[in-house]
Design a protein around this motif. Structure first.
Motif, mmCIF file in Angstrom:
data_model
loop_
_atom_site.group_PDB
_atom_site.id
_atom_site.type_symbol
_atom_site.label_atom_id
_atom_site.label_comp_id
_atom_site.label_asym_id
_atom_site.label_seq_id
_atom_site.Cartn_x
_atom_site.Cartn_y
_atom_site.Cartn_z
ATOM 1 N N ASN A 1 0.847 -1.178 0.000
ATOM 2 C CA ASN A 1 0.000 0.000 0.000
ATOM 3 C C ASN A 1 0.891 1.239 0.000
ATOM 4 N N GLN A 2 0.721 2.063 -1.025
ATOM 5 C CA GLN A 2 1.566 3.242 -1.195
ATOM 6 C C GLN A 2 0.727 4.510 -1.082
ATOM 7 N N ASP A 3 1.142 5.405 -0.191
ATOM 8 C CA ASP A 3 0.544 6.729 -0.078
ATOM 9 C C ASP A 3 1.615 7.759 -0.429
ATOM 10 N N LEU A 4 1.185 8.864 -1.008
ATOM 11 C CA LEU A 4 2.095 9.938 -1.387
ATOM 12 C C LEU A 4 1.835 11.147 -0.504
ATOM 13 N N LEU A 5 2.912 11.749 -0.011
ATOM 14 C CA LEU A 5 2.802 12.957 0.805
ATOM 15 C C LEU A 5 3.542 14.094 0.123
ATOM 16 N N GLN A 6 2.870 15.221 0.014
ATOM 17 C CA GLN A 6 3.493 16.430 -0.517
ATOM 18 C C GLN A 6 3.590 17.435 0.612
ATOM 19 N N PHE A 7 4.804 17.874 0.906
ATOM 20 C CA PHE A 7 5.051 18.869 1.947
ATOM 21 C C PHE A 7 5.240 20.220 1.275
ATOM 22 N N ASN A 8 4.431 21.202 1.668
ATOM 23 C CA ASN A 8 4.486 22.554 1.115
ATOM 24 C C ASN A 8 4.998 23.501 2.190
ATOM 25 N N TYR A 9 5.988 24.301 1.858
ATOM 26 C CA TYR A 9 6.630 25.137 2.867
ATOM 27 C C TYR A 9 7.299 26.340 2.224
ATOM 28 N N THR A 10 7.745 27.241 3.074
ATOM 29 C CA THR A 10 8.612 28.332 2.639
ATOM 30 C C THR A 10 9.970 28.102 3.275
ATOM 31 N N ARG A 11 11.005 28.650 2.636
ATOM 32 C CA ARG A 11 12.385 28.449 3.100
ATOM 33 C C ARG A 11 13.002 29.778 3.485
ATOM 34 N N GLN A 12 13.909 29.699 4.448
ATOM 35 C CA GLN A 12 14.691 30.873 4.818
ATOM 36 C C GLN A 12 16.110 30.418 5.135
ATOM 37 N N ASN A 13 17.082 31.044 4.475
ATOM 38 C CA ASN A 13 18.481 30.747 4.770
ATOM 39 C C ASN A 13 18.926 31.631 5.927
ATOM 40 N N VAL A 14 19.525 31.000 6.931
ATOM 41 C CA VAL A 14 19.948 31.695 8.143
ATOM 42 C C VAL A 14 21.448 31.518 8.294
ATOM 43 N N PHE A 15 22.144 32.627 8.537
ATOM 44 C CA PHE A 15 23.588 32.570 8.738
ATOM 45 C C PHE A 15 23.873 31.987 10.117
ATOM 46 N N VAL A 16 24.720 30.961 10.167
ATOM 47 C CA VAL A 16 25.073 30.312 11.429
ATOM 48 C C VAL A 16 26.377 30.893 11.957
ATOM 49 N N SER A 17 27.447 30.798 11.171
ATOM 50 C CA SER A 17 28.750 31.344 11.534
ATOM 51 C C SER A 17 29.654 31.269 10.319
ATOM 52 N N ARG A 18 30.819 31.863 10.433
ATOM 53 C CA ARG A 18 31.771 31.790 9.327
ATOM 54 C C ARG A 18 32.200 30.356 9.051
ATOM 55 N N ALA A 19 32.407 29.604 10.089
ATOM 56 C CA ALA A 19 32.861 28.224 9.917
ATOM 57 C C ALA A 19 31.743 27.312 9.406
ATOM 58 N N CYS A 20 30.504 27.557 9.835
ATOM 59 C CA CYS A 20 29.395 26.677 9.472
ATOM 60 C C CYS A 20 28.637 27.158 8.242
ATOM 61 N N GLY A 21 28.686 28.431 7.954
ATOM 62 C CA GLY A 21 27.960 28.963 6.801
ATOM 63 C C GLY A 21 26.487 29.168 7.109
ATOM 64 N N TYR A 22 25.641 28.782 6.152
ATOM 65 C CA TYR A 22 24.195 28.973 6.264
ATOM 66 C C TYR A 22 23.492 27.649 6.482
ATOM 67 N N LYS A 23 22.316 27.728 7.071
ATOM 68 C CA LYS A 23 21.415 26.585 7.137
ATOM 69 C C LYS A 23 20.052 27.077 6.660
ATOM 70 N N THR A 24 19.235 26.151 6.222
ATOM 71 C CA THR A 24 17.895 26.488 5.767
ATOM 72 C C THR A 24 16.896 26.049 6.822
ATOM 73 N N ILE A 25 16.012 26.947 7.185
ATOM 74 C CA ILE A 25 14.902 26.580 8.065
ATOM 75 C C ILE A 25 13.618 26.658 7.229
ATOM 76 N N PHE A 26 12.597 25.937 7.651
ATOM 77 C CA PHE A 26 11.377 25.793 6.871
ATOM 78 C C PHE A 26 10.173 26.176 7.711
ATOM 79 N N GLU A 27 9.122 26.607 7.029
ATOM 80 C CA GLU A 27 7.831 26.794 7.684
ATOM 81 C C GLU A 27 6.774 26.155 6.804
#
Length: 177
Positions: free
Chosen positions: A108-134
């Protein structure tokens, strides 16, 4: 005087260095799903023999990398908590969740579609950016559809616990089956 100059140079040298950043906690978070019993909604329920695949990906997500490469069981998920990566280049990620995928008489197969917005957030010089979602609150952050061969839904209900996906310390979505 030489000691003062040397001390001053050492102070400037070490104060200009950036501390070693460990970025494990500051990386782009996964979407956390927990599975619950539809007949007892407060009780966690293990999913058995679930295969998960991002739509458009060539292969299933590997859950047990210790098994041999040729062993199809390495793709099977068994448990009640699942972490899924979201696409950082789009505002939609689609997954196929196939239940009982090692039983050819009942798949049995179900399909899920996740809809969101993205925001890139600066972490640090060593780590760079990460993306957070809503996750979208309206029309819907999660859309459930059946596979191309309709077999009924094994996922009975979906509850978005939190729309902000900034860490992996909490459950974002509850799935009832």
């Amino acid at each position: 005087m030489k000691k003062i100059v040397l001390l001053l140079l050492l102070t400037i040298t070490f104060s200009s260095c950036e501390k070693d950043d460990i970025c494990a906690e500051e990386t782009t978070p996964h979407l956390i799903l927990e599975f619950y019993d539809i007949s007892n909604p407060s009780s966690l329920k293990n999913v058995v023999n679930l295969k998960v695949k991002a739509i458009g990906a060539e292969d299933f997500i590997v859950f047990n990398s210790s098994l041999l490469e040729t062993d199809s069981n390495r793709y099977l998920f068994n448990g009640n908590k699942l972490e899924l990566p979201l696409d950082i280049t789009q505002d939609i990620t689609n997954y196929s969740l196939t239940l009982n995928s090692n039983n050819l008489t009942f798949i049995n197969q179900d399909l899920l579609q996740f809809n969101y917005t993205r925001q890139n957030v600066f972490v640090s010089r060593a780590c760079g950016y990460k993306t957070i979602f809503e996750l979208n609150a309206t029309p819907n952050g999660v859309i459930k559809t059946d596979s191309t061969t309709p077999d009924g839904f094994w996922i009975q209900d979906i509850n978005i616990v939190t729309t902000n996906i900034e860490t992996e310390n909490e459950t974002h979505i509850k799935i009832y089956f």
